[in-house]
Design a protein around this motif. Structure first.
Motif, PDB file in Angstrom:
ATOM      1  N   UNK A  15       0.865  -1.187   0.000  1.00  0.00           N
ATOM      2  CA  UNK A  15       0.000   0.000   0.000  1.00  0.00           C
ATOM      3  C   UNK A  15       0.898   1.232   0.000  1.00  0.00           C
ATOM      4  N   UNK A  16       0.607   2.185  -0.878  1.00  0.00           N
ATOM      5  CA  UNK A  16       1.387   3.415  -0.928  1.00  0.00           C
ATOM      6  C   UNK A  16       1.085   4.288   0.281  1.00  0.00           C
ATOM      7  N   UNK A  17       2.125   4.704   0.971  1.00  0.00           N
ATOM      8  CA  UNK A  17       1.972   5.620   2.104  1.00  0.00           C
ATOM      9  C   UNK A  17       2.224   7.058   1.668  1.00  0.00           C
ATOM     10  N   UNK A  18       3.381   7.306   1.061  1.00  0.00           N
ATOM     11  CA  UNK A  18       3.657   8.657   0.580  1.00  0.00           C
ATOM     12  C   UNK A  18       4.841   8.628  -0.384  1.00  0.00           C
ATOM     13  N   UNK A  19       4.873   9.655  -1.242  1.00  0.00           N
ATOM     14  CA  UNK A  19       6.003   9.885  -2.132  1.00  0.00           C
ATOM     15  C   UNK A  19       6.611  11.228  -1.737  1.00  0.00           C
ATOM     16  N   UNK A  20       7.936  11.323  -1.750  1.00  0.00           N
ATOM     17  CA  UNK A  20       8.584  12.572  -1.347  1.00  0.00           C
ATOM     18  C   UNK A  20       9.949  12.672  -2.005  1.00  0.00           C
ATOM     19  N   UNK A  21      10.441  13.915  -2.109  1.00  0.00           N
ATOM     20  CA  UNK A  21      11.725  14.194  -2.761  1.00  0.00           C
ATOM     21  C   UNK A  21      11.802  13.550  -4.139  1.00  0.00           C
ATOM     22  N   UNK A  22      10.671  13.434  -4.781  1.00  0.00           N
ATOM     23  CA  UNK A  22      10.504  12.917  -6.143  1.00  0.00           C
ATOM     24  C   UNK A  22      10.858  11.443  -6.277  1.00  0.00           C
ATOM     25  N   UNK A  23      11.964  11.002  -5.729  1.00  0.00           N
ATOM     26  CA  UNK A  23      12.460   9.657  -6.010  1.00  0.00           C
ATOM     27  C   UNK A  23      12.228   8.646  -4.884  1.00  0.00           C
ATOM     28  N   UNK A  37      10.984   2.750  -1.171  1.00  0.00           N
ATOM     29  CA  UNK A  37      11.288   2.260  -2.513  1.00  0.00           C
ATOM     30  C   UNK A  37      11.719   3.412  -3.406  1.00  0.00           C
ATOM     31  N   UNK A  38      12.502   3.081  -4.418  1.00  0.00           N
ATOM     32  CA  UNK A  38      12.844   4.065  -5.445  1.00  0.00           C
ATOM     33  C   UNK A  38      11.610   4.335  -6.300  1.00  0.00           C
ATOM     34  N   UNK A  39      11.312   5.610  -6.524  1.00  0.00           N
ATOM     35  CA  UNK A  39      10.210   6.019  -7.399  1.00  0.00           C
ATOM     36  C   UNK A  39      10.812   6.465  -8.730  1.00  0.00           C
ATOM     37  N   UNK A  40      10.779   5.609  -9.750  1.00  0.00           N
ATOM     38  CA  UNK A  40      11.434   5.938 -11.021  1.00  0.00           C
ATOM     39  C   UNK A  40      10.528   6.775 -11.918  1.00  0.00           C
ATOM     40  N   UNK A  41      10.122   7.925 -11.413  1.00  0.00           N
ATOM     41  CA  UNK A  41       9.195   8.781 -12.130  1.00  0.00           C
ATOM     42  C   UNK A  41       9.426  10.218 -11.657  1.00  0.00           C
ATOM     43  N   UNK A  42       9.886  11.079 -12.557  1.00  0.00           N
ATOM     44  CA  UNK A  42      10.229  12.447 -12.163  1.00  0.00           C
ATOM     45  C   UNK A  42       9.057  13.415 -12.299  1.00  0.00           C
ATOM     46  N   UNK A  43       7.951  12.962 -12.906  1.00  0.00           N
ATOM     47  CA  UNK A  43       6.829  13.850 -13.159  1.00  0.00           C
ATOM     48  C   UNK A  43       5.933  14.035 -11.950  1.00  0.00           C
ATOM     49  N   UNK A  44       4.886  14.854 -12.099  1.00  0.00           N
ATOM     50  CA  UNK A  44       3.967  15.091 -10.989  1.00  0.00           C
ATOM     51  C   UNK A  44       3.044  13.916 -10.694  1.00  0.00           C
ATOM     52  N   UNK A  45       2.970  12.939 -11.626  1.00  0.00           N
ATOM     53  CA  UNK A  45       2.114  11.756 -11.457  1.00  0.00           C
ATOM     54  C   UNK A  45       0.670  12.164 -11.176  1.00  0.00           C
ATOM     55  N   UNK A  46       0.195  13.140 -11.952  1.00  0.00           N
ATOM     56  CA  UNK A  46      -1.163  13.648 -11.772  1.00  0.00           C
ATOM     57  C   UNK A  46      -2.191  12.534 -11.909  1.00  0.00           C
ATOM     58  N   UNK A  47      -3.017  12.385 -10.888  1.00  0.00           N
ATOM     59  CA  UNK A  47      -4.077  11.385 -10.930  1.00  0.00           C
ATOM     60  C   UNK A  47      -3.657   9.972 -10.600  1.00  0.00           C
TER      61      UNK A  47
END
Length: 239
Positions: A15-23, A37-47
Motif C-alpha cells: 500500500x502506498x503511504x507517501x512519495x517525497x523528494x521525487x524519487x 522504494x525508489x520512485x522511477x518517475x520524475x513527473x507530478x504523477x497527476x491522478x
C-alpha cells in the motif's frame, strides 16, 4: 490475447503511504513491513499519486543499491479498477521490444533500429529511436502517458518545455523524414487520446500544427498488469 511484450520480475504487493523528494516512496508491504522504494518517475504523477492505493514493487539483489525496492505499479479507479505503470524507464524498453517484433504496423517497413541518435538543432538532442531501411528515415519520440480524464488519456500533465522542443525538432525534419510522436498509454482503460491542453496549451498548439505538417501521432495502448505488459493497438486520436 496478445502475448506479453514484457514480463515483470517477481513483484511484491503493498500500500502506498507517501512519495517525497521525487524519487522516494514509503510503502507498507503485505507482510506489514514499511519500506522506502525508489520512485522511477520524475513527473507530478497527476491522478496516479494516490496514497492508500494498492501498489507493486520489485526487488533488486544488487548489494550496491541504496534502495533495493522499485515502485512499479499502482492501482487506480477513474472508470474501472486499472493498473498503471509507474516506472518511466520501461516504456522505451517495451517500445524497443514492440519494434523488434514489428508489432506496430503503422510504422511501415524498416530493417534497422537505432537508439538515442543525435538530431535537432546543432545535434544537441537525441531521438529515442531511428528506424532505417525504408525510403525515408523514421524518427520516433516516446512519451509516457498516465494522466486521464474519464477514459481519455492526456499528455502532458504539466508544462513541458522539453516536450515542446521535441515537437519543434520533429517538425523540422519534415518532409525529408518520417517524424513520429508515440504516446505510451501506460494503462488499459483509455480508448482515446488527446493533448493535455489544460496543463500545457502551448504543447497542444504545437502538436496540432505538427500534425497539419505531417507529424505521425501514434497513441499506443498497453495492458499493464502485475504479470506484464501487452500491446493493445492504437487509441483514437482526439485533436
Amino acid at each position: 490475447m496478445t502475448e506479453f511484450l514484457y514480463q515483470y520480475p517477481t513483484l511484491y504487493p503493498g500500500i502506498l503511504l507517501k512519495r517525497y523528494k521525487r524519487f522516494f516512496a514509503d510503502i507498507e508491504l503485505a507482510t506489514g513491513e514499511v519500506i522506502t522504494a525508489h520512485c522511477p518517475n520524475t513527473g507530478p504523477m497527476t491522478g496516479v499519486y494516490l496514497p492508500g492505493n494498492k501498489v507493486y514493487v520489485s526487488a533488486s539483489d544488487n548489494p550496491n543499491r541504496k534502495l533495493p525496492y522499485t515502485w512499479e505499479l499502482i492501482e487506480v479507479c477513474d472508470t474501472v479498477p486499472t493498473w498503471v505503470g509507474v516506472n518511466t524507464s520501461l516504456p522505451n524498453r517495451v517500445v524497443n521490444l514492440a519494434l523488434m517484433a514489428k508489432a506496430i504496423p503503422e510504422l511501415g517497413a524498416y530493417s534497422e533500429i537505432r537508439f538515442e541518435v543525435p538530431y535537432g538543432q546543432d545535434k544537441k538532442s537525441r531521438v529515442d529511436f531511428l528506424l532505417t531501411g525504408s525510403d525515408r528515415p523514421i524518427y520516433i519520440e516516446v512519451k509516457n502517458t498516465t494522466w486521464v480524464q474519464g477514459n481519455l488519456a492526456l499528455f502532458p500533465d504539466t508544462v513541458t518545455t522539453r516536450g515542446q522542443k521535441h515537437l519543434r525538432e520533429l517538425t523540422a525534419l519534415l518532409p525529408e523524414a518520417t517524424s513520429v510522436m508515440l504516446y505510451f498509454i501506460n494503462r488499459n482503460d483509455c480508448p482515446a487520446f488527446a493533448p493535455g491542453d489544460s496543463a500545457d496549451p502551448l504543447y497542444g498548439k504545437l502538436l496540432r500544427e505538427a500534425i497539419a505538417l505531417g507529424l505521425q501521432v501514434l497513441p499506443c495502448r498497453f495492458d499493464v498488469s502485475p504479470l506484464g505488459i501487452r500491446y493493445l493497438g492504437l487509441a483514437s486520436l482526439k485533436v
